[in-house]
Design an enzyme around this catalytic site. Structure first.
Site, PDB file in Angstrom:
ATOM      1  N   ASP A   1      27.704   3.831  84.599  1.00  0.00           N
ATOM      2  CA  ASP A   1      28.913   4.492  84.120  1.00  0.00           C
ATOM      3  C   ASP A   1      29.841   4.666  85.331  1.00  0.00           C
ATOM      4  O   ASP A   1      29.393   4.594  86.482  1.00  0.00           O
ATOM      5  CB  ASP A   1      28.516   5.851  83.523  1.00  0.00           C
ATOM      6  CG  ASP A   1      29.720   6.691  83.184  1.00  0.00           C
ATOM      7  OD1 ASP A   1      30.611   6.198  82.471  1.00  0.00           O
ATOM      8  OD2 ASP A   1      29.788   7.854  83.654  1.00  0.00           O
TER       9      ASP A   1
ATOM     10  N   ASP B   1      33.275   7.021  85.495  1.00  0.00           N
ATOM     11  CA  ASP B   1      33.841   8.366  85.687  1.00  0.00           C
ATOM     12  C   ASP B   1      32.749   9.446  85.679  1.00  0.00           C
ATOM     13  O   ASP B   1      31.953   9.513  84.749  1.00  0.00           O
ATOM     14  CB  ASP B   1      34.840   8.690  84.564  1.00  0.00           C
ATOM     15  CG  ASP B   1      36.053   7.782  84.599  1.00  0.00           C
ATOM     16  OD1 ASP B   1      35.902   6.579  84.272  1.00  0.00           O
ATOM     17  OD2 ASP B   1      37.139   8.262  84.953  1.00  0.00           O
TER      18      ASP B   1
END
Ligand SMILES: [Mg+2]
Length: 257
Positions: free
Chosen positions: A20, A22
Site C-alpha cells: 500500500d 498512503d
C-alpha cells in the site's frame, strides 16, 4: 482486544511484495493531492523490486495514473482503485467496467458535499471517495450521505478507510488484486507479503495469509488479520531498505545507494 504482534522477519528472496502507499510508505496529507513522496522512495522500491525479480506491486486506492505520477521514475505493476484497474508486469492494463448507477451516486454525493463544508468528494473515475479529514465532526453525516447515495444498488459497496468513505463496485478489493497478480509471473510461485495500514488493507492481509504468505500492519495497532506489525512509516521504510540490501535515509536522499 488488540493483540501485540511481532515485528516481521528479515525478507526472503522468494517473496512477492504487495505494498500500500498512503500511510504505509508515505505520510497521509490533509487532501490526497497534497502528499509528498520522499526522493529516495522510488529508488528504494526499484531496488527492492530488482532484488525480487520484479515481484513487487503497489496496491492502492489511488488511480494507476496517479500512482505513476507520484512514484516516477518507478513504474511498477500496480493495482489502482482498490483493484478496479491493474497493470501487470508486462504493462498490460485491465480496467473493470463499473456497474450501472455510478453517475447517480456521484450526483447525489456532489449535492451532499455542497451542503457540508469540509467534506471533499474525490472522483476517481471508476470509484468515488468522500473525505472528511478536514471536518472529522462530519463523519456520521458523511457516512449517512454515502449510504443514502448508494440506496439499494447491489453493484456498489462502501469501504470505510482513514477519514474517508469510498464507493466502489462490489466484490473487487485489494485481496482480489493480490490473488490475480499471484497467478502470473513474476509473482506466481512466490510467497506473497502484503504491507498496509488501513482497514481496506485487511482484504490484502487475508489474501496473503490464505496464500501461505505474510501480512504486515503499519502504524496504530488494532484488531487485524495481519500477522506482523511495524510501528510507523519510518520503520516500514527501514525494513524494506534492509530487504533491498541498503539503508533508508530520507535526509540525505541516499536511501537507494
Ligand atoms: Mg493506506
Amino acid at each position: 482486544m488488540t493483540q501485540t504482534l511481532p515485528k516481521p522477519p528479515d525478507a526472503d528472496p522468494a517473496w512477492a511484495w504487495f505494498l500500500d502507499l498512503d500511510g504505509t510508505l508515505i505520510d497521509i496529507a490533509p487532501t490526497p493531492s497534497a502528499v509528498t513522496v520522499p526522493e529516495p522512495l522510488p529508488h528504494l522500491l526499484t531496488r527492492l523490486s530488482q532484488c525480487h525479480d520484479g515481484a513487487l506491486a503497489v496496491v492502492s486506492g489511488r488511480s494507476l495514473e496517479n500512482l505513476r505520477l507520484l512514484l516516477t521514475p518507478f513504474d511498477p505493476p500496480a493495482a489502482g482503485l482498490h483493484g478496479l484497474e491493474c497493470r501487470d508486469a508486462s504493462g498490460g492494463v485491465v480496467r473493470l467496467a463499473p456497474p450501472p448507477g455510478l453517475d447517480d451516486i456521484r450526483t447525489r454525493l456532489a449535492r451532499a458535499v455542497e451542503d457540508a463544508p469540509g467534506l471533499l468528494l474525490e472522483d476517481k473515475g471508476l470509484a468515488l471517495a468522500l473525505h472528511f479529514r478536514q471536518a472529522p465532526e462530519r463523519e456520521e453525516s458523511a457516512r449517512r450521505a454515502v449510504v443514502a447515495a448508494l440506496g439499494d444498488n447491489p453493484g456498489f459497496a462502501m469501504l470505510a478507510g482513514k477519514m474517508v468513505f469510498e464507493v466502489k463496485p462490489a466484490g473487487v478489493d485489494k485481496g482480489s488484486a493480490v490473488r490475480s497478480f499471484m497467478t502470473k509471473p513474476p509473482f506466481s510461485g512466490r510467497r506473497p507479503v502484503f504491507v498496509g495500514d488501513d482497514v481496506t488493507d485487511e482484504y490484502g492481509f487475508r489474501a496473503a495469509n490464505e496464500l501461505g504468505g505474510l501480512s504486515v500492519l503499519v502504524g496504530q495497532p488494532r484488531e487485524t488479520a495481519a500477522m506482523f506489525h511495524l510501528d510507523d512509516i519510518e520503520a516500514c521504510r527501514g525494513w524494506l531498505a534492509r530487504a533491498a540490501g541498503t539503508e533508508w535515509n530520507a535526509k540525505t536522499g541516499e536511501g537507494a545507494d
